[in-house]
Design an enzyme around this catalytic site. Structure first.
Site, PDB file in Angstrom:
ATOM      1  N   PRO A   1      28.417  11.325   5.652  1.00 51.03           N
ATOM      2  CG  PRO A   1      27.452  11.194   3.546  1.00 51.03           C
ATOM      3  CD  PRO A   1      28.685  10.810   4.304  1.00 51.03           C
TER       4      PRO A   1
ATOM      5  CD  GLU B   1      31.192   4.377  -4.165  1.00 46.85           C
ATOM      6  OE1 GLU B   1      31.627   5.053  -5.127  1.00 46.85           O
ATOM      7  OE2 GLU B   1      30.074   4.572  -3.641  1.00 46.85           O
TER       8      GLU B   1
ATOM      9  NE  ARG C   1      33.395  32.598  12.053  1.00 44.06           N
ATOM     10  CZ  ARG C   1      33.430  33.835  11.553  1.00 44.06           C
ATOM     11  NH1 ARG C   1      34.239  34.119  10.559  1.00 44.06           N
ATOM     12  NH2 ARG C   1      32.663  34.785  12.033  1.00 44.06           N
TER      13      ARG C   1
HETATM   14  N1  LIG Z   1      27.896  15.507   4.492  1.00 46.13           N
HETATM   15  C1  LIG Z   1      29.187  15.305   4.767  1.00 46.13           C
HETATM   16  O1  LIG Z   1      29.745  15.803   5.751  1.00 46.13           O
HETATM   17  C2  LIG Z   1      29.954  14.426   3.837  1.00 46.13           C
HETATM   18  C3  LIG Z   1      31.240  13.985   4.190  1.00 46.13           C
HETATM   19  C4  LIG Z   1      31.943  13.160   3.309  1.00 46.13           C
HETATM   20  C5  LIG Z   1      31.324  12.789   2.106  1.00 46.13           C
HETATM   21  N2  LIG Z   1      31.905  11.959   1.197  1.00 46.13           N
HETATM   22  C6  LIG Z   1      33.058  11.127   1.536  1.00 46.13           C
HETATM   23  C7  LIG Z   1      33.534  10.392   0.319  1.00 46.13           C
HETATM   24  C8  LIG Z   1      33.678   8.964   0.701  1.00 46.13           C
HETATM   25  C9  LIG Z   1      33.503   8.861   2.176  1.00 46.13           C
HETATM   26  O2  LIG Z   1      34.755   8.968   2.822  1.00 46.13           O
HETATM   27  C10 LIG Z   1      32.668  10.066   2.543  1.00 46.13           C
HETATM   28  N3  LIG Z   1      30.091  13.252   1.799  1.00 46.13           N
HETATM   29  C11 LIG Z   1      29.420  14.032   2.649  1.00 46.13           C
END
Ligand SMILES: NC(=O)c1ccc(N[C@@H]2CC[C@@H](O)C2)nc1
Length: 257
Positions: free
Chosen positions: A100, A127, A165
């Protein structure tokens, strides 16, 4: 078709759940791209790079707090092996971490990543991963949206699907036209198929007319109307051509009517 002469795009994945990626390699457009030799997908599991009996890939976070953090060393070894494969034959490769905290993925980003050559995608769990891996081995951190997932695998598969794609030949000739309207940055137009009347609702006449120019314009107008209605922010960012500007004026006139 000359496509076979082009070397396959290689996408390496690093994940403790390699079986998840069957969703890419065994189905749909990406599955066919693999079968056609346009795309090669291979996964490295950090657990295979551990040396303890329990094949430990995580440990408690320094500073305390809930959950676990992925250990650097198994990730380092898996990423290094993955990168070597992705760079075989002198190909260039970008190493990407999905989180994120990354740059939000959109079609422009997909096009950038598609042009970057081969890819190594790191999917974390728990985490997250030891930051020193991000600092030393990751070229770019990307996010598929502002929400938290339990792992990076689904985000990695979204990225692979979108990039696949764009591989020449992956969509087959029948769909490339569809791609054009989409690549224009507009939302898609409505789609219909048989029967002509379904539960009392009929297909727009123009689509049955066989007049391809009228159909093209109707679809473009629909795409513009939908984009203005649902995502005016997308419209702001577009350089509309003459025809699109005219159609948009027509839409706005008809809205006021
Ligand atoms: N929004 C996204 O692209 C996204 C990517 C990964 C994620 N979670 C992983 C788990 C632990 C850490 O590696 C991140 N959450 C959301």
């Amino acid at each position: 078709t000359g496509l076979e002469a082009v070397p396959a795009k290689r996408i390496a994945l690093v994940s403790i759940f390699p079986e998840m990626f069957a969703a890419l390699t065994e189905y749909g457009i990406s599955g066919r791209a693999v079968r056609d030799g346009l795309l090669e997908v291979r996964c490295w599991n950090p657990r295979d790079f551990t040396s303890d009996r329990h094949r430990t890939v995580d440990d408690r976070p320094y500073g305390g707090g809930p959950g676990m953090v992925m250990l650097a060393e198994p990730l380092y070894q898996a990423l290094t092996a993955a990168r070597a494969w992705a760079e075989e034959g002198g190909a260039g490769a970008q190493s990407i971490y999905l989180s994120p905290q990354g740059r939000q993925l959109d079609q422009d980003g997909v096009e950038e990543l598609s042009a970057a050559g081969n890819l190594v995608l790191l999917a974390g769990r728990y985490e997250g991963i030891d930051e020193r891996i991000v600092e030393t081995l990751i070229d770019g951190e990307w996010s598929i949206g502002d929400y938290v997932l339990s792992g990076g695998e689904l985000a990695a598969m979204v990225l692979v699907d979108a990039v696949t794609r764009l591989i020449p030949g992956a969509l087959g000739h029948d769909q490339s036209a569809v791609e054009d309207s989409f690549a224009s940055g507009l939302l898609d137009c409505p789609h219909y198929t048989r029967p002509e009347e379904y539960r009392g609702r009929s297909v727009p006449e123009v689509l049955l007319s066989g007049n391809h120019e009228k159909i093209r314009r109707w679809r473009l107008k629909q795409a513009l109307a939908r984009t203005e209605q649902r995502r005016p922010d997308l419209l702001e960012g577009l350089e509309l051509d003459g025809e699109q500007k005219l159609l948009l004026e027509e839409i706005r006139r008809q809205r006021r009517a």
